[in-house]
Design a protein around this motif. Structure first.
Motif, PDB file in Angstrom:
ATOM      1  N   LYS A  19      -5.915   1.088   2.390  1.00 33.91           N
ATOM      2  CA  LYS A  19      -4.706   0.551   1.761  1.00 33.91           C
ATOM      3  C   LYS A  19      -4.173   1.510   0.704  1.00 33.91           C
ATOM      4  N   GLU A  20      -5.065   2.084  -0.103  1.00 34.47           N
ATOM      5  CA  GLU A  20      -4.624   3.014  -1.139  1.00 34.47           C
ATOM      6  C   GLU A  20      -3.959   4.245  -0.528  1.00 34.47           C
ATOM      7  N   LEU A  21      -4.502   4.737   0.582  1.00 39.39           N
ATOM      8  CA  LEU A  21      -3.889   5.870   1.260  1.00 39.39           C
ATOM      9  C   LEU A  21      -2.464   5.542   1.693  1.00 39.39           C
ATOM     10  N   LEU A  22      -2.306   4.399   2.343  1.00 41.14           N
ATOM     11  CA  LEU A  22      -0.988   4.021   2.844  1.00 41.14           C
ATOM     12  C   LEU A  22      -0.010   3.752   1.710  1.00 41.14           C
ATOM     13  N   ASP A  23      -0.510   3.178   0.629  1.00 42.07           N
ATOM     14  CA  ASP A  23       0.359   2.900  -0.513  1.00 42.07           C
ATOM     15  C   ASP A  23       0.826   4.181  -1.194  1.00 42.07           C
ATOM     16  N   ARG A  24       0.106   5.276  -0.956  1.00 48.07           N
ATOM     17  CA  ARG A  24       0.510   6.582  -1.508  1.00 48.07           C
ATOM     18  C   ARG A  24       1.291   7.391  -0.470  1.00 48.07           C
TER      19      ARG A  24
END
Length: 543
Positions: free
Chosen positions: A176-181
């Motif tokens: 999720k953190e990857l996609l949010d960035r």
């Protein structure tokens, strides 16, 4: 609150009981959702387990059974399950997606109640919020024929649920953190078979017997090829429809899809490999299980797994040709005795065409995935509740056709009339695979081809024996056309089965209704359940 709606809430349980036949069986289940540490590929990861298991327990139903599934959420975040492929007749209240249901909060429970009305087939359940699906939480669903209905093949000697899927070692929160960035997910780390890594899963055959394998792709985003060393696969069913029976050396199963194959244990009694390989991604990855013949000892198969015995894992043309070779069995019954071919779908006038183009855009400095230029964002209030209580401003009604405008983030709904006969064209403008699923309905997959769709393409459609299913693939820079009879009122999710693309906005909802006619007739749509959770702007309407 409108008096009619208040009465509907109070009497929901009574009306639901009255509309279910007395002879229909009720199945009561209690499922606890929890975290568990697993290392299927040698790297410890926090997964979502159901009753301590991954995959979770089998939901084993027969046509017209009523399931009562009490889900206890022991996670530290909200949770929902959805029932991939079950049509939830008249009952989007229990569909288990953010647009229809308030999430089950940590430490709380909620009971889903739904009927497998006039259904048979192979399906699965999975989490629907965020990237939970990448952490597990899935399990198999079987809907068996009633004994009075003939099945178009001899009763198999046994059945196996085979859940296959790509797997990431990274935690779902890291994803999720990857996609949010605005970063894309890397290639998956491997493929699991029934939650296990390479060479860990086993099934046992007895020589001379025939087995039904119900295969579902429960992975995050990768199309897979399934095969069984030395054995042919006789395709007999896909997502609730009996198929024209045909042998395949291997079968492509795209994200969210389910198929049933019969396998004859007619080879020399020794061990064989079951192989699952990735399609259209590099590097190519594999999942391997072992098929043992009873009485032949437990020695592993001789030699290496036949990983090179694959069906051109980068060949889109081959895959599309196989997809179009899968046809409906017109003479067989399914949930009812009348032949599947008795509904002459090719002779019905199409009342409307929806053209859905998927794409990627930069919106507000972040990478988003769009449908007709809109990246979907869930509202704090489920759309079904907003519609029911007439709460304005929760969602935006769109046309279902591309419009000239800058891409934007929105909560979009397409209005559709009950019993309309609609053509949906999925146009994939990207160089990667796409897979689409419609809750509440199945559709006839009448055509697919390269390039852009045009109305002239109808001359190429299969209007006789096209497959009737609920999940369909769309190849890169191509289109797929389906026909769907909207005979199920409710608020229904239309989503990408690629978990990354869905998280980034590739979904919307289809509101199937008879217009602004007040409280729906319970023969067309069930009342709001008496145990319905209320949240967001509907919370204050609880009493």
């Amino acid at each position: 609150m409108h008096r009619g709606r208040l009465v509907a809430i109070v009497l929901a349980g009574i009306l639901h009981s009255a509309l279910v036949a007395a002879e229909d069986r009720h199945v009561f289940l209690n499922w606890e959702v929890s975290y568990s540490l697993r290392s299927p590929l040698g790297v410890s990861k926090r997964v979502i387990a159901i009753n301590g298991r991954l995959p979770g327990p089998l939901l084993n139903l027969t046509t017209n059974d009523v399931a009562h599934v009490n889900v206890v959420n022991t996670l530290d975040e909200p949770f929902l399950l959805t029932w991939n492929g079950l049509q939830m007749r008249r009952n989007s209240w229990n569909d288990g997606v953010a647009g229809t249901n308030c999430a089950i909060q940590p430490g709380e429970n909620w009971t889903y109640v739904f009927q497998a009305k006039d259904e048979i087939g192979s399906f699965f359940y999975r989490p629907s919020l965020g990237l939970h699906a990448a952490a597990g939480g899935h399990g198999p669903i079987r809907v068996n024929n009633r004994p009075v209905i003939d099945v178009p093949f001899p009763q198999p000697d046994g059945e196996f649920d085979v859940l296959i899927g790509d797997w990431y070692n990274m935690d779902a929160k890291e994803m999720k953190e990857l996609l949010d960035r605005s970063r894309g997910l890397p290639p998956p780390d491997g493929i699991l078979i029934n939650g296990l890594g390479p060479y860990e899963a086993e099934v046992t055959f007895k020589a001379g017997r025939t087995y039904r394998l119900r295969v579902s792709n429960v992975g995050t985003r990768t199309s897979l090829n399934f095969r069984l060393q030395g054995h042919k696969l006789l395709l007999v069913e896909a997502e609730g429809t009996y198929t024209l029976q045909k042998h395949y050396a291997s079968l492509d199963v795209h994200p969210g899809q389910s198929v049933s194959v019969l396998v004859a244990a007619d080879q020399a009694p020794k061990a064989y490999y079951m192989v699952v390989s990735s399609l259209f991604v590099l590097p190519e990855i594999f999942g391997v299980a072992t098929v043992l013949y009873a009485g032949s000892g437990e020695q592993p198969p001789s030699g290496d797994a036949p990983l090179d015995d694959r069906s051109s894992h980068t060949n889109y043309n081959r895959s599309m040709e196989q997809a179009m070779s899968i046809r409906m069995n017109l003479t067989s019954g399914a949930a009812r005795p009348n032949p599947q071919g008795s509904f002459h779908y090719g002779d019905i006038n199409v009342t409307r065409t929806l053209l859905l183009q998927n794409d990627e855009s930069d919106i507000g400095g972040r990478r988003r995935c769009t449908v007709n230029g809109v990246a979907f964002a869930n509202a704090g209030t489920p759309l079904k509740l907003a519609d029911y209580f007439r709460i304005a401003g929760v969602f935006k009604v769109v046309s279902g056709r591309p419009e000239r405008r800058n891409p934007f983030i929105g909560t979009t709904v397409i209005d559709a009339s009950y019993r309309d006969y609609v053509q949906i064209v999925f146009e994939n403008r990207l160089p990667s695979m796409q897979t689409w699923h419609l809750d509440g309905h199945s559709f006839f997959v009448v055509g697919m081809a390269w390039g852009k769709w045009s109305p002239d393409a109808r001359s190429t459609y299969n209007l006789v024996d096209a497959m009737y299913r609920s999940t369909v693939q769309v190849y890169p820079t191509s289109w797929t056309a389906v026909l769907v009879y909207l005979d199920n009122e409710g608020m229904w999710n239309l989503r990408s089965q690629d978990v990354e693309k869905r998280y980034l906005g590739q979904e919307l909802y289809l509101r199937v209704s008879q217009g602004d006619s007040g409280v729906p007739d319970p023969r067309d749509e069930l009342p709001m359940p008496s145990n319905a959770l209320l949240c967001g702007r509907a919370t204050r309407l609880k009493s």
